[in-house]
Enzyme design. Sequence first.
Site, PDB file in Angstrom:
ATOM      1  CE  LYS A  99      -4.787  -6.455  -6.341  1.00  0.00           C
ATOM      2  NZ  LYS A  99      -3.350  -6.261  -6.112  1.00  0.00           N
TER       3      LYS A  99
ATOM      4  CB  SER B 290       1.817  -3.637  -0.032  1.00  0.00           C
ATOM      5  OG  SER B 290       2.692  -2.781  -0.718  1.00  0.00           O
TER       6      SER B 290
ATOM      7  NE  ARG C  65       9.053  -8.957  -2.448  1.00  0.00           N
ATOM      8  CZ  ARG C  65       7.757  -8.832  -2.200  1.00  0.00           C
ATOM      9  NH1 ARG C  65       7.358  -8.105  -1.173  1.00  0.00           N
ATOM     10  NH2 ARG C  65       6.868  -9.431  -2.931  1.00  0.00           N
TER      11      ARG C  65
ATOM     12  CG  HIS D 283       6.876  -0.378  -3.457  1.00  0.00           C
ATOM     13  ND1 HIS D 283       5.881  -0.322  -2.502  1.00  0.00           N
ATOM     14  CD2 HIS D 283       6.568  -1.447  -4.248  1.00  0.00           C
ATOM     15  CE1 HIS D 283       5.012  -1.296  -2.717  1.00  0.00           C
ATOM     16  NE2 HIS D 283       5.409  -2.001  -3.759  1.00  0.00           N
TER      17      HIS D 283
END
Length: 159
Positions: free
Chosen positions: A42, A130, A92, A18
Site C-alpha cells: 500500500k 480512514s 459499522r 478505531h
Amino acid sequence: MARRAIYPGTFDPLTNGHVDIIARGCQLFDEVIVALLVNPGKSPMFTVPERVEILNQVLTPRFPQVRIETFEGLLVDYCRQREVNAIIRGVRSFKDYEYELPMVLMNRRLNPDVETVLLVASEDNSYVSSSLIKEVFNLGGSIDGLVPDLVIERMRQKQ
Ligand code: PNS
C-alpha cells in the site's frame, strides 16, 4: 490467566472509530495488542513509525492495558507467535460484516484456535473510515471530532 486480544489494522490514520472499538475491547480483555500491519504493497499517508508514534501518543495515556506492536505476514501466525487466541474487529454496517466474514472464516480455517470477536461501532462513528477521512481532508473539508486531535495536527504537517 489474562485474557488477551489482538486488534489488527492499518490505522492510516487512526480514527475515533478505531478508538471506540479499542475502548470496547478494553472492557472485555485484560490486554489489547493494537497490531499495525506492515504492508509494503500500500502507499500510506503515514509511515509505519509515524503511525506507531500516533497510536502510542493517543492510546497509551488513555488505555493502560493497550500495547502497540507491528506485524508482517499472516495475522493468525502473529496470534500464534504472541500466544493470543482472540482477534477484535469493528463492524459499522452490513457492508463491514460482508467484508469481515470471509476473513473470520479464513482465519478460523488457518488457525481454529483463534476466535474473532466482532464489536459494533458506536453510531456516532458508523460512517467514519480512514479512507473517507483522507479524502475529505485532502479536499479541504473538516474532519474535526472524527479523528484524535493529534491526527489532524499530523495530517496538517503533511500538507
Ligand atoms: O485496517 P484494515 O485494512 O481493515 O485491516 C485489515 C487487516 C490488517 C486486518 C487484514 O488485512 C489482515 O489481517 N492482514 C494480514 C494478512 C492476513 O492474515 N491475511 C489473511 C486474512 S484472512
